[in-house]
Design a protein around this motif. Structure first.
Motif, PDB file in Angstrom:
ATOM      1  N   GLN A  80       0.820  -1.214   0.000  1.00 42.56           N
ATOM      2  CA  GLN A  80       0.000   0.000   0.000  1.00 42.56           C
ATOM      3  C   GLN A  80       0.855   1.265   0.000  1.00 42.56           C
ATOM      4  OE1 GLN A  80      -3.600   0.446   2.300  1.00 42.56           O
ATOM      5  NE2 GLN A  80      -3.605  -1.734   2.794  1.00 42.56           N
ATOM      6  N   SER A  81       2.045   1.192   0.552  1.00 40.68           N
ATOM      7  CA  SER A  81       2.900   2.380   0.593  1.00 40.68           C
ATOM      8  C   SER A  81       3.387   2.773  -0.800  1.00 40.68           C
ATOM      9  CB  SER A  81       4.099   2.153   1.522  1.00 40.68           C
ATOM     10  OG  SER A  81       5.020   1.256   0.946  1.00 40.68           O
ATOM     11  N   GLN A  82       3.310   1.846  -1.738  1.00 41.02           N
ATOM     12  CA  GLN A  82       3.741   2.141  -3.107  1.00 41.02           C
ATOM     13  C   GLN A  82       2.733   3.019  -3.845  1.00 41.02           C
ATOM     14  OE1 GLN A  82       6.918   1.151  -4.025  1.00 41.02           O
ATOM     15  NE2 GLN A  82       6.847   0.599  -1.856  1.00 41.02           N
ATOM     16  N   LYS A  84       1.149   6.095  -3.712  1.00 44.39           N
ATOM     17  CA  LYS A  84       1.292   7.382  -3.006  1.00 44.39           C
ATOM     18  C   LYS A  84      -0.007   8.188  -2.971  1.00 44.39           C
ATOM     19  CE  LYS A  84       5.759   6.865  -2.505  1.00 44.39           C
ATOM     20  NZ  LYS A  84       6.251   6.206  -1.370  1.00 44.39           N
ATOM     21  N   ASP A  85      -0.851   7.996  -3.975  1.00 43.40           N
ATOM     22  CA  ASP A  85      -2.077   8.793  -4.068  1.00 43.40           C
ATOM     23  C   ASP A  85      -3.261   8.208  -3.299  1.00 43.40           C
ATOM     24  OD1 ASP A  85      -1.995   6.684  -5.882  1.00 43.40           O
ATOM     25  OD2 ASP A  85      -3.392   7.658  -7.264  1.00 43.40           O
ATOM     26  N   GLU A  87      -4.954   6.496   0.284  1.00 40.96           N
ATOM     27  CA  GLU A  87      -4.841   6.435   1.738  1.00 40.96           C
ATOM     28  C   GLU A  87      -4.717   4.976   2.178  1.00 40.96           C
ATOM     29  OE1 GLU A  87      -7.724   7.567   5.432  1.00 40.96           O
ATOM     30  OE2 GLU A  87      -7.581   9.029   3.797  1.00 40.96           O
ATOM     31  N   TYR A  88      -3.998   4.747   3.273  1.00 45.01           N
ATOM     32  CA  TYR A  88      -3.827   3.394   3.811  1.00 45.01           C
ATOM     33  C   TYR A  88      -5.186   2.814   4.199  1.00 45.01           C
ATOM     34  CZ  TYR A  88      -2.246  -0.446   6.764  1.00 45.01           C
ATOM     35  OH  TYR A  88      -2.052  -1.685   7.316  1.00 45.01           O
TER      36      TYR A  88
END
Length: 125
Positions: A80-82, A84-85, A87-88
């Motif tokens: 999910q951190s990949q 960027k646009d 939200e987690y």
């Protein structure tokens, strides 16, 4: 009847898993001083690995489930951190965790049966 735990695990099983995971956490806390004192003579990773092996031997299913769930959440957080646009998504992380924990339980139960029944006679011969 009210559905809970994805229709797989009911409240009593969840409570039981919570009790076991609490027991595992208490075991780790009790042995933390052992880890700290042993760190002077051996690397901490070795002590943590030994502790993990001990907990795995004493409580195999909950240890496998907690390990799998943790790895699933960490792996999903990296994925999910990949993006960027976006939200987690806690819901997505929980979904991965729940699936992995259930899958580990299925493996824990089914692999001994598979090993016992299928001793290589179906592969390669």
């Amino acid at each position: 009847a009210k559905a809970s735990g994805f229709g797989i695990i009911g409240p009593s099983e969840l409570h039981s898993i919570h009790d076991i995971s609490s027991s595992v956490a208490q075991h780790v806390a009790q042995h933390s001083t052992t880890i700290a004192s042993a760190t002077a003579t051996t690397p901490a990773a070795t002590n943590l690995l030994d502790l993990y092996k001990q907990v795995l031997a004493e409580h195999p299913l909950p240890t496998k489930m907690i390990t799998g769930g943790t790895l699933a959440v960490v792996g999903d957080a990296i994925a999910q951190s990949q993006a960027k646009d976006e939200e987690y998504s806690k819901r997505r992380a929980f979904s991965f965790m729940a699936f992995d924990m259930c899958y580990r339980a299925l493996q824990h139960v089914s692999f001994p049966v598979i090993v016992q029944q299928c001793q290589g006679q179906y592969i390669g011969g």
